[in-house]
Design an enzyme around this catalytic site. Sequence first.
Site, PDB file in Angstrom:
ATOM      1  N   LYS A   1       0.835  -1.201   0.000  1.00  0.00           N
ATOM      2  CA  LYS A   1       0.000   0.000   0.000  1.00  0.00           C
ATOM      3  C   LYS A   1       0.871   1.253   0.000  1.00  0.00           C
ATOM      4  CE  LYS A   1      -0.362  -0.472   4.949  1.00  0.00           C
ATOM      5  NZ  LYS A   1      -0.776  -1.462   5.927  1.00  0.00           N
TER       6      LYS A   1
ATOM      7  N   ARG B   1     -10.597  -0.603  14.565  1.00  0.00           N
ATOM      8  CA  ARG B   1     -10.555   0.237  13.383  1.00  0.00           C
ATOM      9  C   ARG B   1     -11.568  -0.330  12.393  1.00  0.00           C
ATOM     10  NH1 ARG B   1      -4.514   1.064  11.083  1.00  0.00           N
ATOM     11  NH2 ARG B   1      -5.126  -0.957  10.229  1.00  0.00           N
TER      12      ARG B   1
ATOM     13  N   TYR C   1      16.423  28.774  11.056  1.00  0.00           N
ATOM     14  CA  TYR C   1      15.214  29.444  11.536  1.00  0.00           C
ATOM     15  C   TYR C   1      15.015  29.205  13.029  1.00  0.00           C
ATOM     16  CZ  TYR C   1      13.585  30.080   6.701  1.00  0.00           C
ATOM     17  OH  TYR C   1      13.451  30.433   5.396  1.00  0.00           O
TER      18      TYR C   1
ATOM     19  N   MET D   1      12.625  24.120   4.446  1.00  0.00           N
ATOM     20  CA  MET D   1      11.879  23.513   3.346  1.00  0.00           C
ATOM     21  C   MET D   1      12.795  22.729   2.397  1.00  0.00           C
ATOM     22  SD  MET D   1       9.381  25.351   0.567  1.00  0.00           S
ATOM     23  CE  MET D   1       8.140  25.881   1.731  1.00  0.00           C
TER      24      MET D   1
HETATM   25  C1  LIG Z   1      -0.064  -2.430   6.367  1.00  0.00           C
HETATM   26  C2  LIG Z   1      -0.679  -3.717   6.771  1.00  0.00           C
HETATM   27  C3  LIG Z   1       0.098  -4.849   7.007  1.00  0.00           C
HETATM   28  C4  LIG Z   1       1.609  -4.814   7.017  1.00  0.00           C
HETATM   29  O1  LIG Z   1       2.046  -4.266   8.228  1.00  0.00           O
HETATM   30  P1  LIG Z   1       3.596  -4.084   8.579  1.00  0.00           P
HETATM   31  O2  LIG Z   1       3.599  -3.612   9.970  1.00  0.00           O
HETATM   32  O3  LIG Z   1       4.120  -3.059   7.636  1.00  0.00           O
HETATM   33  O4  LIG Z   1       4.231  -5.403   8.385  1.00  0.00           O
HETATM   34  C5  LIG Z   1      -0.553  -6.036   7.275  1.00  0.00           C
HETATM   35  N1  LIG Z   1      -1.916  -6.087   7.331  1.00  0.00           N
HETATM   36  C6  LIG Z   1      -2.689  -5.023   7.138  1.00  0.00           C
HETATM   37  C7  LIG Z   1      -4.157  -5.140   7.230  1.00  0.00           C
HETATM   38  C8  LIG Z   1      -2.100  -3.798   6.847  1.00  0.00           C
HETATM   39  O5  LIG Z   1      -2.874  -2.716   6.677  1.00  0.00           O
END
Ligand SMILES: *Cc1c(COP(=O)(O)O)cnc(C)c1O
Length: 352
Positions: free
Chosen positions: A34, A129, A251, A299
């Site tokens: 993802k 969630r 800054y 930046m």
């Molecule tokens: C992102 C995700 C993973 C992978 O998690 P990591 O901690 O990066 O190994 C596995 N399952 C779900 C549902 C996720 O959203």
Amino acid sequence: MPRPIQAHIDQSALEHNLQVARRTSSSRIMAAIKADGYGHGLLRVAEALGEADGFALLDIEDAIRLREAGFGQVILLLEGVFSAEDLALVAEHELACVIHNPEQIALLDGYQGRGTLDIWLKVNTGMNRLGFSPQQIPQVMEQLQRHRAVREITLMTHFANADEPRGIAEPLALFNDVAGSYRVPRSLANSAALLRYPETHGDWVRPGIMLYGSSPFADVSAQQIGLKPAMTLSSQLISAREIRAGEEVGYGATFRAQHNMRIGIVTCGYADGYPRHAPNGTPVMVDGQRTKTVGRVSMDMLCVDLSDIPQAQVGARAVLWGDGMPIDEVARAAGTVSYELMCALTSRVQVV
Ligand SMILES: *Cc1c(COP(=O)(O)O)cnc(C)c1O
């Protein structure tokens, strides 16, 4: 010539890290790609991880891109579908989708197509969630198992604390309790659970962060796990100067020199994705030597201490994270996690 900042993606490191996952678990591997492959580039990552048994992501457009690029593996939509049109695309491209709420079941009920769908039914075991509560699962399973549009069902959950001392005992017990009554594939483990809890491996493990060469644990380094960094963010010094005791840098003058010293300016800033919150002292490597940032990240630039690197001149290489400079150390110093750093790279950084 483009600005000398670049993110180098090492595809052999991705392959290597996938092998680490393979050696750790005999379950099928669903690689989490993802967020554009955790910032590494979707197709680039999928290619390097071509030996994975499946890919998990969110955007249906990305899933279709993978299919059209010839990936025949299971491709799972982690948040499922958002509309009836999505469902038609899932069927057309033979994608798999998570079902995590009653609204998605209603979409299934309204599905008019002829195709059948592979469903990953999500159980909420405490993350709160996504997913159905364990108490709801029997009724939902009953509904899905006789649903004309459903082909295979996999039961899945996601751990909130697999990387923490609290671990997975409670949610694992909850999951096994409900999953025990069904003869369907199971999937529970993220990277942390894959590495630490074999009892969670089930039929499919879902590693993400470890594949990119970062440790899911605060107390174990990526190197100790045998992982190699897939992303190296590097840039160059574009200025170097001597400052005197009492002079300030950047800054807000958050750094004041205690003694005469030499500092360098690296062309890398928060507009490239480097965390603005990284405080004075965040580790960085310049000309092959470890040193620290000084002053506030701006930046387009950040400043580094060159006191112990006298040979470093304009043009010297700076590694912000990756090869030789563990991203986990940078993340810890900046009060975040490697996931966020990887995903935060901006489009103006050249990826090679
Ligand atoms: C992102 C995700 C993973 C992978 O998690 P990591 O901690 O990066 O190994 C596995 N399952 C779900 C549902 C996720 O959203």
